[in-house]
Design a protein around this motif. Structure first.
Motif, short mmCIF file in Angstrom:
data_model
loop_
_atom_site.label_atom_id
_atom_site.label_comp_id
_atom_site.label_asym_id
_atom_site.label_seq_id
_atom_site.Cartn_x
_atom_site.Cartn_y
_atom_site.Cartn_z
N GLY A 61 41.30 17.97 -61.39
CA GLY A 61 41.77 17.85 -62.76
C GLY A 61 43.22 18.28 -62.91
N ARG A 62 43.70 18.22 -64.17
CA ARG A 62 45.07 18.58 -64.50
C ARG A 62 45.08 19.80 -65.42
N ILE A 63 46.12 20.60 -65.29
CA ILE A 63 46.37 21.71 -66.21
C ILE A 63 47.77 21.53 -66.78
N ILE A 64 47.86 21.36 -68.09
CA ILE A 64 49.14 21.19 -68.77
C ILE A 64 49.49 22.53 -69.43
N LEU A 65 50.61 23.09 -69.01
CA LEU A 65 51.00 24.42 -69.48
C LEU A 65 52.11 24.33 -70.52
N PRO A 66 52.00 25.09 -71.60
CA PRO A 66 53.07 25.09 -72.61
C PRO A 66 54.28 25.88 -72.13
N THR A 67 55.42 25.63 -72.72
CA THR A 67 56.63 26.36 -72.33
C THR A 67 56.52 27.83 -72.74
N GLU A 68 55.57 28.16 -73.65
CA GLU A 68 55.38 29.55 -74.08
C GLU A 68 54.37 30.30 -73.21
N TYR A 69 53.89 29.65 -72.14
CA TYR A 69 52.94 30.31 -71.24
C TYR A 69 53.60 31.58 -70.66
N PRO A 70 52.87 32.69 -70.56
CA PRO A 70 51.42 32.87 -70.75
C PRO A 70 51.02 33.33 -72.15
N MET A 71 51.93 33.25 -73.12
CA MET A 71 51.58 33.66 -74.47
C MET A 71 50.67 32.65 -75.16
N LYS A 72 50.71 31.42 -74.71
CA LYS A 72 49.84 30.37 -75.24
C LYS A 72 49.00 29.78 -74.11
N PRO A 73 47.79 29.30 -74.40
CA PRO A 73 46.88 28.84 -73.34
C PRO A 73 47.22 27.44 -72.84
N PRO A 74 46.75 27.11 -71.65
CA PRO A 74 46.95 25.77 -71.10
C PRO A 74 45.92 24.78 -71.65
N GLU A 86 34.12 15.28 -70.07
CA GLU A 86 34.71 13.94 -70.12
C GLU A 86 35.98 13.92 -69.28
N ILE A 87 36.26 12.77 -68.72
CA ILE A 87 37.47 12.64 -67.90
C ILE A 87 38.63 12.13 -68.75
N ASN A 88 39.84 12.49 -68.33
CA ASN A 88 41.08 12.07 -68.99
C ASN A 88 41.12 12.49 -70.46
N LYS A 89 40.52 13.62 -70.76
CA LYS A 89 40.51 14.13 -72.13
C LYS A 89 40.58 15.65 -72.09
N LYS A 90 41.38 16.23 -72.97
CA LYS A 90 41.47 17.69 -73.04
C LYS A 90 40.12 18.27 -73.45
N ILE A 91 39.61 19.13 -72.62
CA ILE A 91 38.28 19.68 -72.88
C ILE A 91 38.40 20.99 -73.66
N CYS A 92 37.36 21.29 -74.40
CA CYS A 92 37.34 22.45 -75.27
C CYS A 92 36.63 23.61 -74.58
N LEU A 93 37.40 24.60 -74.16
CA LEU A 93 36.86 25.83 -73.59
C LEU A 93 37.53 27.02 -74.27
N SER A 94 36.93 28.18 -74.13
CA SER A 94 37.50 29.39 -74.74
C SER A 94 38.84 29.76 -74.12
N ILE A 95 39.15 29.20 -72.96
CA ILE A 95 40.42 29.52 -72.28
C ILE A 95 41.42 28.38 -72.39
N SER A 96 41.12 27.35 -73.18
CA SER A 96 41.99 26.18 -73.26
C SER A 96 42.76 26.18 -74.57
N GLY A 97 43.63 25.18 -74.71
CA GLY A 97 44.46 25.08 -75.90
C GLY A 97 43.68 24.86 -77.18
N HIS A 98 42.40 24.50 -77.09
CA HIS A 98 41.60 24.33 -78.29
C HIS A 98 41.26 25.66 -78.96
#
Length: 292
Positions: A61-74, A86-98
């Motif tokens: 998979g892919r991890i997209i990191l914000p420029t504010e990392y590590p203050m904001k989640p990937p 699901e593939i090719n879709k940002k998944i909702c986890l407690s450690i993700s950007g959602h």
């Protein structure tokens, strides 16, 4: 790649350090590295957790990191079909950007990889990007995943260290399970605290309503005294704005009744005194006029 980014940026420093650590700590359970031309996009590979329908699978998979990392989640995107995400879709986890409210700056990309492994056997519960395929279909996808190739990384099964022929639960998998439990527990606690806050708010609203009703049920004040009525209205308003419980309302009402009774008694005494004085003056005038 070093010359493309500001070496003073906290995010750049952190990502370079994590890349070195993951390269030195390559394991049979997980691996991740940034793309050659983009430090803020990483590709990862994880092995399915043992004792699950994903045990024989290797997932990319892919991890997209914000420029504010590590203050904001990937943000995390799965590329390999797996039957859980699901593939090719940002998944909702407690450690993700959602869920930025759940993210902790002390967590890292390694934390995210272990969390993905730990979350795979859990139920989707209708979360964004989750799937609930039957176990048989997940097992079939796990077998197919071993030959899956990434256009950027090649065959993903070669990115992990060779697994032990007689595998036992590794420390990484134990850590993944524990991490998933902690993150899930934290999310549940947060929701519970929000529910408790809503319940407390509702209770306060009910108490306020009870106070208003109690004050409205007080016996009417003597209508012959306009001054007394206005003072009573003022006292009632002060009670409804100050007190926030039935016990306080009861004691306040008792004080009001005593004060009102005292006011009524003093008013009657003044009236009687005026009448007596008037009668005395009338008698004196009558005596002067008719008895002299």
């Amino acid at each position: 790649m070093d010359n493309q980014y500001n070496s003073r940026s906290p995010a750049v420093k952190r990502l370079f350090r994590e890349a070195r650590e993951l390269m030195d700590d390559r394991s049979a359970e997980y691996f991740a590295q940034p793309l050659d031309d983009n430090l803020f996009e990483w590709h990862f590979t994880v092995r399915g957790p043992p004792d699950s329908e994903f045990a024989s699978g290797v997932y990319h998979g892919r991890i997209i990191l914000p420029t504010e990392y590590p203050m904001k989640p990937p943000s995390i995107i799965m590329l390999t079909p797996n039957g859980r995400f699901e593939i090719n879709k940002k998944i909702c986890l407690s450690i993700s950007g959602h869920h930025p409210e759940s993210w902790q700056p002390s967590w890292s990309i390694r934390t995210a990889l272990l969390a993905i492994i730990g979350f795979m056997p859990t139920e989707g519960m209708g979360a964004i990007g989750s799937l609930d395929y039957p176990p048989e279909e997940r097992k079939a996808l796990a077998v197919k995943s071993e030959s899956w190739c990434c256009p950027s990384c090649g065959q993903i099964s070669k990115l992990l260290k060779t697994q032990d022929p007689n595998p036992t639960e590794s420390d990484a998998n134990k850590e993944a399970k524990e991490l998933a439990k902690q993150i899930c527990f934290k999310g549940t606690s947060t929701e519970s605290s929000q529910d408790n806050t809503e319940t407390s708010t509702a209770t306060v609203d009910n108490n306020t309503t009870d106070i208003t009703d109690t004050n409205n049920d007080e016996p009417p004040v003597d209508p012959n005294s306009e001054q007394q009525s206005s003072e009573t209205v003022l006292i009632r308003r002060n009670i409804s704005q100050t007190h926030s419980g039935p016990m306080l309302t009861a004691s306040a009402n008792l004080t009001i009744n005593v004060n009102l009774n005292s006011t009524s008694a003093s008013s009657r005494f003044t009236t009687y005194l005026i009448i007596v004085i008037c009668i005395a003056i009338a008698l004196l005038l009558f005596r002067r006029l008719f008895l002299l």
